[in-house]
Design an enzyme around this catalytic site. Sequence first.
Site, mmCIF file in Angstrom:
data_model
loop_
_atom_site.group_PDB
_atom_site.id
_atom_site.type_symbol
_atom_site.label_atom_id
_atom_site.label_comp_id
_atom_site.label_asym_id
_atom_site.label_seq_id
_atom_site.Cartn_x
_atom_site.Cartn_y
_atom_site.Cartn_z
ATOM 1 N N ARG A 174 38.083 15.491 -1.558
ATOM 2 C CA ARG A 174 37.436 15.057 -2.817
ATOM 3 C C ARG A 174 38.062 15.736 -4.036
ATOM 4 O O ARG A 174 37.365 16.117 -4.975
ATOM 5 C CB ARG A 174 35.927 15.329 -2.806
ATOM 6 C CG ARG A 174 35.131 14.570 -1.801
ATOM 7 C CD ARG A 174 35.228 13.059 -1.971
ATOM 8 N NE ARG A 174 34.649 12.435 -0.800
ATOM 9 C CZ ARG A 174 35.315 12.209 0.337
ATOM 10 N NH1 ARG A 174 36.614 12.459 0.408
ATOM 11 N NH2 ARG A 174 34.723 11.694 1.368
ATOM 12 N N SER A 248 27.063 10.569 -3.021
ATOM 13 C CA SER A 248 26.857 11.971 -2.617
ATOM 14 C C SER A 248 26.895 12.863 -3.859
ATOM 15 O O SER A 248 27.859 12.806 -4.612
ATOM 16 C CB SER A 248 27.966 12.421 -1.674
ATOM 17 O OG SER A 248 28.034 11.561 -0.575
ATOM 18 N N GLU A 347 29.687 17.031 -6.686
ATOM 19 C CA GLU A 347 30.810 16.092 -6.576
ATOM 20 C C GLU A 347 31.051 15.301 -7.874
ATOM 21 O O GLU A 347 32.188 15.231 -8.339
ATOM 22 C CB GLU A 347 30.567 15.132 -5.399
ATOM 23 C CG GLU A 347 31.779 14.278 -5.126
ATOM 24 C CD GLU A 347 31.554 13.272 -4.006
ATOM 25 O OE1 GLU A 347 31.369 13.685 -2.852
ATOM 26 O OE2 GLU A 347 31.577 12.072 -4.295
HETATM 27 C C1 LIG Z 1 26.377 4.422 -3.977
HETATM 28 C C2 LIG Z 1 27.632 5.227 -4.117
HETATM 29 C C3 LIG Z 1 28.378 5.527 -2.984
HETATM 30 C C4 LIG Z 1 29.561 6.277 -3.096
HETATM 31 N N1 LIG Z 1 30.263 6.543 -1.958
HETATM 32 C C5 LIG Z 1 31.410 7.272 -2.024
HETATM 33 C C6 LIG Z 1 32.160 7.543 -0.849
HETATM 34 O O1 LIG Z 1 31.822 7.122 0.252
HETATM 35 N N2 LIG Z 1 33.286 8.288 -0.968
HETATM 36 C C7 LIG Z 1 33.721 8.757 -2.179
HETATM 37 O O2 LIG Z 1 34.761 9.429 -2.204
HETATM 38 N N3 LIG Z 1 33.023 8.497 -3.316
HETATM 39 C C8 LIG Z 1 31.895 7.774 -3.276
HETATM 40 N N4 LIG Z 1 31.179 7.514 -4.419
HETATM 41 C C9 LIG Z 1 31.640 8.037 -5.702
HETATM 42 C C10 LIG Z 1 32.445 7.018 -6.570
HETATM 43 O O3 LIG Z 1 32.226 5.713 -6.134
HETATM 44 C C11 LIG Z 1 33.944 7.309 -6.531
HETATM 45 O O4 LIG Z 1 34.213 8.623 -6.941
HETATM 46 C C12 LIG Z 1 34.739 6.339 -7.434
HETATM 47 O O5 LIG Z 1 36.130 6.496 -7.216
HETATM 48 C C13 LIG Z 1 34.441 6.522 -8.919
HETATM 49 O O6 LIG Z 1 35.062 5.441 -9.592
HETATM 50 P P1 LIG Z 1 34.645 5.070 -11.071
HETATM 51 O O7 LIG Z 1 35.608 4.017 -11.537
HETATM 52 O O8 LIG Z 1 33.220 4.728 -11.139
HETATM 53 O O9 LIG Z 1 34.975 6.429 -11.828
HETATM 54 P P2 LIG Z 1 34.132 7.130 -12.997
HETATM 55 O O10 LIG Z 1 32.842 7.591 -12.455
HETATM 56 O O11 LIG Z 1 34.109 6.274 -14.206
HETATM 57 O O12 LIG Z 1 35.073 8.391 -13.287
HETATM 58 C C14 LIG Z 1 35.205 9.421 -12.346
HETATM 59 C C15 LIG Z 1 36.264 10.403 -12.847
HETATM 60 O O13 LIG Z 1 37.540 9.770 -12.862
HETATM 61 C C16 LIG Z 1 38.105 9.785 -14.184
HETATM 62 N N5 LIG Z 1 38.798 8.521 -14.344
HETATM 63 C C17 LIG Z 1 38.259 7.273 -14.224
HETATM 64 N N6 LIG Z 1 39.243 6.354 -14.372
HETATM 65 C C18 LIG Z 1 40.398 7.039 -14.591
HETATM 66 C C19 LIG Z 1 41.764 6.646 -14.821
HETATM 67 N N7 LIG Z 1 42.135 5.357 -14.843
HETATM 68 N N8 LIG Z 1 42.695 7.625 -15.025
HETATM 69 C C20 LIG Z 1 42.339 8.943 -14.981
HETATM 70 N N9 LIG Z 1 41.088 9.357 -14.780
HETATM 71 C C21 LIG Z 1 40.123 8.418 -14.585
HETATM 72 C C22 LIG Z 1 36.932 9.969 -15.120
HETATM 73 O O14 LIG Z 1 37.338 10.582 -16.338
HETATM 74 C C23 LIG Z 1 36.042 10.884 -14.282
HETATM 75 O O15 LIG Z 1 36.524 12.213 -14.383
HETATM 76 C C24 LIG Z 1 29.986 6.754 -4.353
HETATM 77 C C25 LIG Z 1 29.239 6.437 -5.512
HETATM 78 C C26 LIG Z 1 28.065 5.681 -5.382
HETATM 79 C C27 LIG Z 1 27.302 5.344 -6.626
#
Ligand SMILES: Cc1cc2nc3c(=O)[nH]c(=O)nc-3n(C[C@H](O)[C@H](O)[C@H](O)COP(=O)(O)OP(=O)(O)OC[C@H]3O[C@@H](n4cnc5c(N)ncnc54)[C@H](O)[C@@H]3O)c2cc1C
Length: 353
Positions: A174, A248, A347
């Site tokens: 992670r 998580s 996380e």
């Molecule tokens: C129901 C649920 C289940 C989940 N299950 C998992 C799982 O099984 N495994 C897991 O690993 N995660 C899980 N997650 C967490 C999440 O889905 C992941 O971390 C996902 O990759 C976040 O994507 P996002 O586009 O929403 O990022 P955001 O939440 O918008 O951003 C997350 C971080 O990434 C940065 N960021 C976003 N886009 C970019 C970019 N293009 N360039 C540089 N930095 C950027 C942001 O600044 C921030 O620091 C879960 C979340 C939920 C709500």
Amino acid sequence: MSTAIRENVDLQAFNTLGLRARAAHFVELTNEADLAPLLARAKAEAWPVQLLGGGSNIVFAGDVSGLTIRLSLRGIRLISDSQAGAKIVAEDCVIIEAAAGESWHEFTQYTLAQGWAGLENLSLIPGSVGAAPVQNIGAYGVEVADVMHSLRAYDREQGRVVELSAADCGFAYRDSIFKSQQPGRYVILSVRFALSAKRPLVLGYGDIQTALATAGVQEPSAIDVAQAVIRIRQAKLPDPAVLGNAGSFFKNPLVPSAQIEQLQAHFPGLAAYPAQLSTPGWQKVAAGWLIEQAGWKGYRRGSVAVHERQALVLVHHGGGNGAELLALAADIVASVQARYGIHLEQEPVLMGG
Ligand SMILES: Cc1cc2nc3c(=O)[nH]c(=O)nc-3n(C[C@H](O)[C@H](O)[C@H](O)COP(=O)(O)OP(=O)(O)OC[C@H]3O[C@@H](n4cnc5c(N)ncnc54)[C@H](O)[C@@H]3O)c2cc1C
């Protein structure tokens, strides 16, 4: 520049926890060419820059100052196909590229529909393709680090687009350089994956085998595995569209094996398992088990709570704010530390406040 900067924008719809927060300046980036001028403007105005994808791994601690850039770049293209004789990476391997703003889940299903395996275990993880490398998303024994070929990013330090290999990304559990070592330096524009119809399936984690057996599948395809993962996740995790959450809330802590043995003498149910990309002699402990055994499962305080089926997930019932959620998280961390001597690390990324 076609991309308009808006002021004082409500971010509630842009985070899956549904927390209230406002962005001082907000822009939706749909055109890569607009990025450099936007960053130049932010520099001239002395605005700090925050990057936002789907907001599924973010806790808004309060309002967000400066410029929030939501990455909404779209597009999927095949870069190389060994069968078509293009740049060969490995036999039967394709390199496919998706822009940062593509939906991660939709992209996984698209690749599977083309017959390319690799992303099936990562089905139904919310968020965008661009954020997937940031915390090296993982589920059911597969991490982005296992399937990523390279990515393109705008390097704010050098002021130009660079290409980084998977090895350059410093992937760990992670974690990556984008999350912990150099946050904010790179704006990820697109990500390339090495997929293959012949990639071996990873079936040994979680309830995948059971779910396949229940569905009567004896020789699973990658699509069967994806469907099993989707069914398991739908049964276990709250849907953010129905109940605010960020998945998580804590990482599974890495603990020295010797400490685990001592703890297991007192707590026989304590589950530990080898971690990918970790140092030998350390194992991952199930954070959800620690939290549940410390009595937190289903606990509610005002508008925030620990989910009743999955103690690793903190939920927001609406009307609350980041401070309430973070106070609950801090109490959980203190209680697990006192009971097991294990520190839980959050996380999701903190933003604003
Ligand atoms: C129901 C649920 C289940 C989940 N299950 C998992 C799982 O099984 N495994 C897991 O690993 N995660 C899980 N997650 C967490 C999440 O889905 C992941 O971390 C996902 O990759 C976040 O994507 P996002 O586009 O929403 O990022 P955001 O939440 O918008 O951003 C997350 C971080 O990434 C940065 N960021 C976003 N886009 C970019 C970019 N293009 N360039 C540089 N930095 C950027 C942001 O600044 C921030 O620091 C879960 C979340 C939920 C709500």
